[in-house]
Scaffold this motif. Structure first.
Motif, PDB file in Angstrom:
ATOM      1  N   LYS A 160       4.504  -1.386   6.582  1.00 37.09           N
ATOM      2  CA  LYS A 160       3.573  -1.274   5.457  1.00 37.09           C
ATOM      3  C   LYS A 160       2.302  -2.057   5.747  1.00 37.09           C
ATOM      4  O   LYS A 160       2.330  -3.069   6.454  1.00 37.09           O
ATOM      5  N   ASP A 196      -8.077   3.303  -5.980  1.00 37.82           N
ATOM      6  CA  ASP A 196      -7.944   3.209  -4.524  1.00 37.82           C
ATOM      7  C   ASP A 196      -9.075   2.342  -3.972  1.00 37.82           C
ATOM      8  O   ASP A 196     -10.235   2.754  -3.983  1.00 37.82           O
ATOM      9  N   GLN A 242      -2.787  -3.392  -3.006  1.00 37.57           N
ATOM     10  CA  GLN A 242      -2.543  -1.972  -2.749  1.00 37.57           C
ATOM     11  C   GLN A 242      -1.711  -1.897  -1.478  1.00 37.57           C
ATOM     12  O   GLN A 242      -1.950  -2.655  -0.534  1.00 37.57           O
ATOM     13  N   TRP A 277      -0.521  -4.109   3.537  1.00 38.03           N
ATOM     14  CA  TRP A 277      -0.833  -4.683   2.230  1.00 38.03           C
ATOM     15  C   TRP A 277      -2.296  -5.126   2.207  1.00 38.03           C
ATOM     16  O   TRP A 277      -2.767  -5.780   3.146  1.00 38.03           O
ATOM     17  N   TRP A 281       1.380   5.752  -0.686  1.00 37.31           N
ATOM     18  CA  TRP A 281       0.850   4.430  -1.001  1.00 37.31           C
ATOM     19  C   TRP A 281       0.923   4.177  -2.497  1.00 37.31           C
ATOM     20  O   TRP A 281       1.033   5.104  -3.299  1.00 37.31           O
ATOM     21  N   SER A 282       0.887   2.898  -2.863  1.00 38.11           N
ATOM     22  CA  SER A 282       0.856   2.510  -4.274  1.00 38.11           C
ATOM     23  C   SER A 282      -0.566   2.113  -4.640  1.00 38.11           C
ATOM     24  O   SER A 282      -1.233   1.396  -3.882  1.00 38.11           O
ATOM     25  N   HIS A 308       0.267   0.520   1.558  1.00 40.52           N
ATOM     26  CA  HIS A 308       0.339   1.804   2.257  1.00 40.52           C
ATOM     27  C   HIS A 308       1.542   1.811   3.200  1.00 40.52           C
ATOM     28  O   HIS A 308       1.758   0.855   3.954  1.00 40.52           O
ATOM     29  N   ASN A 309       2.316   2.891   3.155  1.00 43.67           N
ATOM     30  CA  ASN A 309       3.420   3.076   4.098  1.00 43.67           C
ATOM     31  C   ASN A 309       2.860   3.665   5.395  1.00 43.67           C
ATOM     32  O   ASN A 309       2.407   4.814   5.421  1.00 43.67           O
TER      33      ASN A 309
END
Length: 237
Positions: A28, A51, A85, A30, A7-8, A87-88
């Protein structure tokens, strides 16, 4: 490209640019916060969380306004200044692009002023003892943001000098500026008007006035005058 579970961290896109992201494969999730809502997430030092799915946020009322699941083949557009943020959920490959145009140019200028202010606050204790303190603040800002006030002016100049000839060539009833540019006359005029608005703010900014512009061609005030004169010859949008 990222495997499932990566994740970014929570962030807004560089220089408050727009961005789009297309999933080639994978999924993903978002999490979006509109501009201003991120302020409620700052800690006692003014920092933003890494996070927003951490327990202390999940247990509070500070939930994202928008949660999006992006499937393969879908594109997500991220507006200027929206913190997010990502997340895959599966092994994912995506293509992303960021850009600045006349619509979010003022957001970029506002962001740069905020970035310089943050730098100045961090090194304020050396203001009276460090030679060329204001110059060093610009250097630090560039190392953090990738651009300083001098380079932002040159960015405005490059775009303005590409738009000005197009606006000057627009004839009555024309629907395109030229075959090469691909721009309509209203597009070119809009860009010129937005650049003029931002540049008018830049030239009166006290920190920009401390930048050595003696070798700038054209001088910022002269470029602003060129933009304003070009706009005076066009029909209002």
């Amino acid at each position: 490209m990222g495997p499932a579970g990566t994740w970014s961290p929570f962030h807004a896109d560089i220089l408050r640019s727009y961005s789009w992201s297309v999933n080639i494969c994978g999924r993903k999730k978002w999490l979006f916060f509109p501009p201003g809502q991120e302020e409620a997430l700052r800690d006692s030092h003014g920092g933003l969380p890494y996070d927003v799915t951490a327990p202390e946020f999940l247990e509070s009322h500070l939930h994202p306004v928008l949660e999006v699941t992006q499937e393969a083949g879908e594109m997500v557009f991220v507006p200027s200044g929206w913190h997010h943020q990502v997340h895959n959920l599966e092994d994912t490959i995506s293509i992303n692009h960021n850009w600045i145009n006349g619509c979010n140019l003022a957001n970029t200028w506002r962001f740069l002023q905020q970035e310089l202010c943050a730098v100045q606050q961090e090194v304020s204790e050396w203001r009276d003892t460090m030679p060329d303190w204001h110059h060093h603040c610009q250097v630090i800002m560039k190392s953090c943001s990738g651009i300083n006030f001098e380079e932002f002016y040159h960015f405005l100049k490059v775009i303005a000098e590409r738009r000005l000839p197009l606006v000057k060539k627009i004839g009555p009833g024309e629907v395109r500026c030229s075959e090469d540019s691909g721009l309509g006359p209203q597009h070119a005029i809009f860009d010129i008007s937005r650049i003029a608005e931002v540049l008018a703010s830049v030239v009166v900014n006290p920190d920009f006035q401390r930048v050595d512009t003696s070798k700038f061609l054209p001088q910022p005030e002269d470029l602003l005058q060129q933009l304003q004169e070009a706009l005076a010859t066009t029909d209002p949008l």
